[in-house]
Design an enzyme around this catalytic site. Sequence first.
Site, PDB file in Angstrom:
ATOM      1  CE  LYS A  49      -4.300  -1.503   2.146  1.00 25.61           C
ATOM      2  NZ  LYS A  49      -5.277  -1.224   3.208  1.00 25.61           N
TER       3      LYS A  49
ATOM      4  CG  ASP B 207      -8.917   0.846   3.052  1.00 22.76           C
ATOM      5  OD1 ASP B 207      -9.797   0.083   2.608  1.00 22.76           O
ATOM      6  OD2 ASP B 207      -7.744   0.487   3.240  1.00 22.76           O
TER       7      ASP B 207
END
Length: 279
Positions: free
Chosen positions: A72, A108
């Site tokens: 990420k 997210d």
Amino acid sequence: MNAVDGYGRPLWVLGSPISHTLSPALHNAAFEAAQLDHRYFALEVDSGELPAFLDAFRRLDGLGANLTLPLKEAVRDHVENESEAVATVKAANTLHWEDGELRLENTDVYGFKQLVEPWWDRIREERVLLMGAGGAARACLQGLKEIGAEDVSLWNRTTRKAERLSEQFPSLSPEVLTDEELESGPPGVSVVVNATSLGLEEGDPSPFPEDRVTSSMVGVDLIYGRETAFVRAFRENGQEAVGGLRMLIDQAARAWELWVGETPDRDAMEAAVAAERST
Ligand code: NDP
């Protein structure tokens, strides 16, 4: 090489380890529901392999990808075009095309905001306690900032990491709590968010002291797939509490929208997750 109209394009979720991911099931269910021939695969990729993957992605005319641990953050070294959320959170979970260029997004943040949507007013006006200082907690802090939170406390097992995270959000400047302050029950907390990985394993205790749950609190757990000790402690006290399934679905749905330009069938996604979990 170019994809042929009507035959679908490939997508991937990348990470290491990756074998337990639910993403292929839920994205492929949405492609089938929309009668699209795109196919979504899981691929074991480590940080050193990212350049080779991105080269192959372009050659194969990939439609998009998701990134999970440990990629990420590392992906930002290879794709410069990124959203404001990615720049602030310093992590991306989605790769998509925009105006012919690859771009990074962090869905997210959107997924978290949707998860806590019933309590946005409380988040704006009352005190929020965020537990954790990893990638998920960073996305939560960005989400809390976007919702308009003003009074946020932060606790993490490793206090120094919470202090560093607090420094990264100067406009919110969350107050970092010590273990003692947590144990004695931080005053005035209205919304408690568990963004630690405590609860992933069956039998894990709650990171929030169960005897400190009061009648004015709501519990939000990012962990999905089981009723954690954290969620149970709130419910047994008669308080509202929610697990992270809606965040999982919403972050996936937002990524799907970025790839396809349409809204996915959420029911198909939820059914696919439920079917995977029952096997
Ligand atoms: P990270 O590995 O980046 O961070 C883990 C965090 O958990 C750290 O703050 C760590 O503290 C803390 N932690 C780990 N073990 C313990 C323990 N025994 N006691 C107390 N704290 C502990 O993970 P992520 O931030 O990426 O993910 C955290 C959780 O959020 C995961 O369970 C993940 O499944 C969930 N998640 C859910 C999503 C959803 O869509 N619902 C999306 C993203 C994440 P320390 O710094 O001290 O090591």
